[in-house]
Write a protein that holds these residues in place. Sequence first.
Motif, PDB file in Angstrom:
ATOM      1  N   SER A  61      49.468  29.568  19.634  1.00 47.27           N
ATOM      2  CA  SER A  61      50.002  28.442  20.408  1.00 47.27           C
ATOM      3  C   SER A  61      51.500  28.219  20.254  1.00 47.27           C
ATOM      4  O   SER A  61      52.077  27.428  21.008  1.00 47.27           O
ATOM      5  CB  SER A  61      49.262  27.155  20.041  1.00 47.27           C
ATOM      6  OG  SER A  61      47.985  27.147  20.634  1.00 47.27           O
ATOM      7  N   ALA A  62      52.131  28.898  19.297  1.00 45.98           N
ATOM      8  CA  ALA A  62      53.596  28.853  19.276  1.00 45.98           C
ATOM      9  C   ALA A  62      54.159  29.412  20.581  1.00 45.98           C
ATOM     10  O   ALA A  62      55.303  29.126  20.952  1.00 45.98           O
ATOM     11  CB  ALA A  62      54.132  29.630  18.071  1.00 45.98           C
ATOM     12  N   SER A  63      53.330  30.183  21.300  1.00 40.61           N
ATOM     13  CA  SER A  63      53.729  30.744  22.601  1.00 40.61           C
ATOM     14  C   SER A  63      54.010  29.668  23.637  1.00 40.61           C
ATOM     15  O   SER A  63      54.695  29.929  24.641  1.00 40.61           O
ATOM     16  CB  SER A  63      52.615  31.649  23.130  1.00 40.61           C
ATOM     17  OG  SER A  63      52.214  32.616  22.190  1.00 40.61           O
ATOM     18  N   LYS A  64      53.457  28.477  23.458  1.00 41.83           N
ATOM     19  CA  LYS A  64      53.580  27.433  24.478  1.00 41.83           C
ATOM     20  C   LYS A  64      55.026  27.049  24.769  1.00 41.83           C
ATOM     21  O   LYS A  64      55.341  26.595  25.874  1.00 41.83           O
ATOM     22  CB  LYS A  64      52.774  26.201  24.064  1.00 41.83           C
ATOM     23  CG  LYS A  64      51.264  26.374  24.179  1.00 41.83           C
ATOM     24  CD  LYS A  64      50.522  25.101  23.809  1.00 41.83           C
ATOM     25  CE  LYS A  64      49.033  25.202  24.131  1.00 41.83           C
ATOM     26  NZ  LYS A  64      48.321  26.191  23.310  1.00 41.83           N
ATOM     27  N   SER A  65      55.905  27.203  23.794  1.00 45.88           N
ATOM     28  CA  SER A  65      57.301  26.839  24.046  1.00 45.88           C
ATOM     29  C   SER A  65      57.913  27.714  25.132  1.00 45.88           C
ATOM     30  O   SER A  65      58.751  27.258  25.919  1.00 45.88           O
ATOM     31  CB  SER A  65      58.116  26.929  22.754  1.00 45.88           C
ATOM     32  OG  SER A  65      58.325  28.274  22.372  1.00 45.88           O
ATOM     33  N   LEU A  66      57.502  28.984  25.193  1.00 48.63           N
ATOM     34  CA  LEU A  66      58.017  29.870  26.233  1.00 48.63           C
ATOM     35  C   LEU A  66      57.475  29.491  27.608  1.00 48.63           C
ATOM     36  O   LEU A  66      58.185  29.607  28.611  1.00 48.63           O
ATOM     37  CB  LEU A  66      57.651  31.316  25.906  1.00 48.63           C
ATOM     38  CG  LEU A  66      58.590  31.998  24.900  1.00 48.63           C
ATOM     39  CD1 LEU A  66      57.921  33.179  24.241  1.00 48.63           C
ATOM     40  CD2 LEU A  66      59.884  32.423  25.585  1.00 48.63           C
ATOM     41  N   THR A  67      56.238  29.028  27.665  1.00 43.63           N
ATOM     42  CA  THR A  67      55.679  28.557  28.935  1.00 43.63           C
ATOM     43  C   THR A  67      56.454  27.344  29.441  1.00 43.63           C
ATOM     44  O   THR A  67      56.834  27.276  30.620  1.00 43.63           O
ATOM     45  CB  THR A  67      54.198  28.200  28.753  1.00 43.63           C
ATOM     46  OG1 THR A  67      53.507  29.328  28.242  1.00 43.63           O
ATOM     47  CG2 THR A  67      53.581  27.753  30.063  1.00 43.63           C
ATOM     48  N   ALA A  68      56.671  26.392  28.534  1.00 43.71           N
ATOM     49  CA  ALA A  68      57.436  25.203  28.920  1.00 43.71           C
ATOM     50  C   ALA A  68      58.851  25.583  29.334  1.00 43.71           C
ATOM     51  O   ALA A  68      59.410  25.030  30.297  1.00 43.71           O
ATOM     52  CB  ALA A  68      57.461  24.209  27.765  1.00 43.71           C
ATOM     53  N   ALA A  69      59.448  26.537  28.604  1.00 43.36           N
ATOM     54  CA  ALA A  69      60.804  26.973  28.946  1.00 43.36           C
ATOM     55  C   ALA A  69      60.841  27.636  30.316  1.00 43.36           C
ATOM     56  O   ALA A  69      61.815  27.476  31.073  1.00 43.36           O
ATOM     57  CB  ALA A  69      61.325  27.929  27.872  1.00 43.36           C
TER      58      ALA A  69
END
Length: 500
Positions: A61-69
């Motif tokens: 879920s650390a991946s979510k920051s890239l989705t938001a970005a």
Amino acid sequence: MDLLLSPSFPSHVKTLMTKHHTPGLAIALVQDDTIHSAAYGYASLDPPEPCTTDTLFDIASASKSLTAAAVALLVEDHERFPEVRWEAKMCELLPEDFVMAEESYTRGITVDDVLGHRTGMPSHDDSYMGVRAAKPDNARSVTRNLRNLPVTKGVREKFMYCNQMYTVATHLVEHKTGQTFPDFLEERFFRPLGMESTNLQPGRARSKGLGERIATGYSWDEKEEEYIGFPPVESPEDQGAGSIMTSANDYLKYIRAIMNRSPPFTDAVYKGLLKPRTIQDPEGKDKLPFTSPVLYAAGWETVYYRGQEVVSHDGSVTGWGSTHFFLPGLGFGGCVFGNGDEAFLVAGVLMREFIDARIGVLEGERPDWDGILSGQEEDGDGDEEERLRRELCPGIEGEQEQELPLEGYVGEYHNAGYHSYVVDVKDGALFIDATDRSFACTMVFEHVCGQTKYLVKLRDFQDGGEDLVKAEFRLENERAVAMGLGLEDEMEELIWFDRV
């Protein structure tokens, strides 16, 4: 940096790794223009392969920051996507696709709500189909299935973590740009930042010849006292919620860029991402020492610790754990990745220890972060099985036998949002093979009372770990006509499936 470089640090890390059954760990830190990284243990145990700072991990879920970005870049591209704004209604951006179970939600939910986990939609993680299914889900089908899933709170009423809303966000990116989400990430983030080893999904990493650098995921079998190893799972159905494959060295380039607001991060993109949207724990049940309440922004959490703003996000999935963080006021940040079920806990401890050292907290005044975070994980409701049995059958005493023939329960059961489960008999018990789900598992039913109420053991497809949920059948003439499963913690009622 001093803590990472201290002579005693390697033994401290190895102690944490041993305690929390984490075979390998990689760390990278940045302070202004200075970078240091280190790795410990093993990327793979059989055959033994040392972990390095270039080992690739599933950061969950650390991946979510890239989705938001990714969404933030669309918001700031006023020329090409003037309609994409933080406050824009999702139903207007994705007409026909973004439809909720109730019209007020359909017309009320914004981009901010989706990225801030405040849509009123619980996780429903068992509702989407994985790569083993006859018809796997993708970002569009996950979005279109929202109309079949119940909401449990009002829009913006409560923080409820919902992985699939981040997959919905990737459908928005794909719909507006005409690119696949993996291609968008590569074009807008990975190539410009020189992140040559970072990809969405392990299959994409392998297709680029990076397979030998991918770590093995591990779970610890308490009974056998041994590790269970498995490769990272291909899960395109939950893109945006997880499955970024990266190394500590590579990912630090991303941390450094966002912290310094360097391209592709403008000041406006940065502020849009870090704008607080939701209070995660208004009652303060999980509040940490010297720490403000946690605010969820967009793919990031923000807190103040001893007066310093800390921006971070954890990631945890079977076999993997991670965290990434930065302190904008001090130009300090980093990432910690590991290949074990409790690696996220080790990462959380080390992150806080790095922060204490950086802001100058005296050693005697630093919290025992391992004890505090481990204690939170151990807090529970006592005997979960007994509690669920008494909820199902108040006043029950002793065991009640299954009297009706199991064949009367066998068959296919369907729910529009959760698709179909097939109940069969295996080893003398009712059984469901749910390995076609994104969260793949099997289910074994144990009769509790009344020939209708059961406890179900959900056994993880990868590591064999078990969870317990409640189940109930509705009978007509001693034949099951419907099945209810307690698959969603945020719902008091069961998810009901009609017999086909």
